[in-house]
Design an enzyme around this catalytic site. Structure first.
Site, PDB file in Angstrom:
ATOM      1  N   GLY A  11      56.799  32.098  37.984  1.00 13.02           N
ATOM      2  CA  GLY A  11      56.378  30.761  38.337  1.00 13.02           C
ATOM      3  C   GLY A  11      55.015  30.688  38.971  1.00 13.02           C
ATOM      4  CE1 TYR A 146      53.184  39.706  28.212  1.00 10.47           C
ATOM      5  CE2 TYR A 146      50.934  40.528  28.308  1.00 10.47           C
ATOM      6  CZ  TYR A 146      51.859  39.541  28.582  1.00 10.47           C
ATOM      7  OH  TYR A 146      51.474  38.387  29.208  1.00 10.47           O
ATOM      8  N   PRO A 173      43.336  34.328  30.622  1.00 12.54           N
ATOM      9  CG  PRO A 173      45.106  33.465  31.837  1.00 12.54           C
ATOM     10  CD  PRO A 173      44.742  33.983  30.493  1.00 12.54           C
ATOM     11  CB  THR A 174      40.586  38.071  34.378  1.00 13.68           C
ATOM     12  OG1 THR A 174      40.206  36.987  35.236  1.00 13.68           O
ATOM     13  CG2 THR A 174      39.508  38.237  33.307  1.00 13.68           C
ATOM     14  NE  ARG A 218      42.806  46.260  35.325  1.00 15.29           N
ATOM     15  CZ  ARG A 218      42.435  47.445  34.845  1.00 15.29           C
ATOM     16  NH1 ARG A 218      41.147  47.769  34.821  1.00 15.29           N
ATOM     17  NH2 ARG A 218      43.321  48.289  34.386  1.00 15.29           N
TER      18      ARG A 218
END
Length: 324
Positions: A11, A146, A173-174, A218
């Site tokens: 969520g 995935y 999105p990253t 990242r």
């Protein structure tokens, strides 16, 4: 009517969209991202049906008859879970994608925005990666189940667009983090996993041990920023081609920087070390956000330290109820 199909279990993004869309537009919140007059938003949970099952997914579309859909549903997990459950990741995600997009076509949904991930990009590539490079080679071995399932959303979007004129698109999105994330120590992503681990080390007066070397790089995006961008894409971005939603290349940071920042935000004063025998995963997957900048040149991302501090505080204050 906008229908938001939830992430499985977490969520994270759905809660952020719900918070942003519920805010009243004011000087600090652009009208561009606030709820507009006449809009109705339906936020579903996993209790509304198993989206892998067509017979459970169809009644959702029949009941709500949405005009727009944000497809966040996914079977997700961290590095180690991806490495050991590749078949599950491929099958579960493929089933959800097939059911959602085909039912969106059947029920004449005007627009679908699906969520992809930078892990879908080729492992061996040049950097920065951009939207044109998704299918240029195989993804990293650690999460190919995935990654390939998510890549197929782009194939489906193009196919439905060419055959039926459907306005289905996707965003990439990253690495996302923020309140309401999955903080489970076994299958969370890096930031929530390290926040939980550091919290326990502080509470139990034990060492904070981080897997790997800390060297990988990242780009991280705060869930509240991503929520605004999802709302913008749903309303204003009309291309079938994916769009990367990310901070800039200059905001890429190392996992060591992340861990150091968590130690600081948590005010952890105990022993802090690295287990270099554990795998690092993919070293980098630097993404270009030039396309986003062309569309939204004035968008302001929340500074990483500010977003991380807010996330740590949310976790500490909601520890008993946080998903872990």
């Amino acid at each position: 009517m906008s229908l938001l199909l939830p992430e499985r279990g977490s969520g994270l993004v759905g809660k952020a969209i719900q918070e942003i869309i519920s805010r009243k537009s004011d000087a600090s919140e652009s009208e561009r991202f606030a709820r507009r007059q006449g809009e109705q938003w339906i936020f579903l949970s996993s209790k509304d049906g198993d989206l892998r099952d067509f017979t459970q997914t169809k009644p959702i579309f029949e009941r709500h008859k949405p005009t727009h859909v944000i497809h966040l549903a996914a079977f997700v997990g961290g590095l180690f879970r991806n490495m050991h459950q590749k078949a599950d990741f491929y099958r579960d995600n493929s089933l959800m994608n097939e059911n959602i997009l085909h039912l969106a076509h059947i029920y004449n949904v005007k627009k679908v925005v699906s969520c992809l991930s930078t892990c879908i990009f080729p492992d061996k590539t040049t950097y920065p990666i951009d939207e044109t490079m998704i299918h240029n080679g195989p993804p990293h071995e650690s999460n190919f189940g995935y990654a390939f399932a998510k890549r197929m959303i782009d194939v489906m979007n193009r196919s439905y667009n060419e055959q039926y004129g459907s306005k289905f698109t996707s965003v990439v999105p990253t690495n996302i983090f923020g309140p309401y994330d999955n903080y489970n120590l076994e299958d969370s992503h890096v930031i929530p996993g390290l926040i939980h681990k550091c919290y326990l080390a502080k509470q139990q007066n034990t060492p904070f041990v981080v897997s790997g070397t800390g060297a990988p790089l990242r780009q991280f995006i705060y869930s509240m920023d991503l929520a605004k961008l999802f709302i913008w894409v749903l309303r204003e971005y009309d291309d079938v081609d994916p769009i990367i939603l990310s901070v800039g290349e200059e905001d890429e940071i190392s996992i060591k920087h992340v861990a150091d920042s968590i130690v600081s935000a948590m005010k952890f004063k105990g022993e802090y070390m690295w287990d270099a025998l554990k795998p690092d995963g993919q070293f980098k997957k630097t993404a270009s956000n030039l396309k986003l900048k062309k569309h939204l040149p004035d968008f302001k991302f929340t500074p990483f330290q500010t977003a991380l501090q807010e996330t740590v505080e949310w976790f500490v204050n909601n520890y008993d109820d946080a998903r872990k």
